[in-house]
Design a protein around this motif. Structure first.
Motif, PDB file in Angstrom:
ATOM      1  N   VAL A  58      38.931  15.021  47.652  1.00 46.99           N
ATOM      2  CA  VAL A  58      40.400  15.038  47.622  1.00 46.99           C
ATOM      3  C   VAL A  58      40.955  13.984  48.574  1.00 46.99           C
ATOM      4  O   VAL A  58      41.901  13.264  48.234  1.00 46.99           O
ATOM      5  CB  VAL A  58      40.946  16.446  47.957  1.00 46.99           C
ATOM      6  N   LYS A  59      40.351  13.830  49.751  1.00 52.86           N
ATOM      7  CA  LYS A  59      40.789  12.803  50.698  1.00 52.86           C
ATOM      8  C   LYS A  59      40.645  11.419  50.075  1.00 52.86           C
ATOM      9  O   LYS A  59      41.557  10.588  50.170  1.00 52.86           O
ATOM     10  CB  LYS A  59      39.976  12.896  51.987  1.00 52.86           C
ATOM     11  N   VAL A  65      45.221   6.955  45.526  1.00 53.62           N
ATOM     12  CA  VAL A  65      46.564   7.051  44.964  1.00 53.62           C
ATOM     13  C   VAL A  65      47.577   6.380  45.897  1.00 53.62           C
ATOM     14  O   VAL A  65      48.476   5.681  45.436  1.00 53.62           O
ATOM     15  CB  VAL A  65      46.941   8.531  44.694  1.00 53.62           C
ATOM     16  N   ALA A  66      47.413   6.554  47.189  1.00 48.89           N
ATOM     17  CA  ALA A  66      48.342   5.941  48.139  1.00 48.89           C
ATOM     18  C   ALA A  66      48.298   4.420  48.068  1.00 48.89           C
ATOM     19  O   ALA A  66      49.314   3.748  48.271  1.00 48.89           O
ATOM     20  CB  ALA A  66      48.022   6.404  49.561  1.00 48.89           C
ATOM     21  N   GLY A  67      47.127   3.862  47.737  1.00 50.41           N
ATOM     22  CA  GLY A  67      46.994   2.422  47.664  1.00 50.41           C
ATOM     23  C   GLY A  67      47.232   1.846  46.282  1.00 50.41           C
ATOM     24  O   GLY A  67      47.209   0.633  46.102  1.00 50.41           O
TER      25      GLY A  67
END
Length: 71
Positions: A58-59, A65-67
């Motif tokens: 998940v991390k 997704v953040a990038g």
């Protein structure tokens, strides 16, 4: 893989290019384990059935997704 090769099906192997937690040796140059990246193209979460590995998965997804570029 071996059956496919015996039947003439072309097989392209993807080798580990990095690993977060190396655990197993494939040969003198390649190791794999938790968080193995293959051919700099995809990341595999071995033993994701274990809760600690689920958190790492998940991390990693959150980081991806953040990038990711926004549509």
């Amino acid at each position: 893989t071996y059956v496919a090769e015996e039947r003439g099906v072309p097989v392209d192997l993807m080798w580990p290019t990095s690993c977060d937690v190396p655990m197993w040796r494939l040969d003198d140059r390649h190791r794999f384990g938790h968080g193995t990246t293959y051919d700099d193209g995809f990341w595999h979460a071995f033993q994701v059935r274990m809760r600690s590995h689920q958190r790492a998965f998940v991390k990693r997804c959150d980081e991806f997704v953040a990038g990711a570029p926004r549509a």
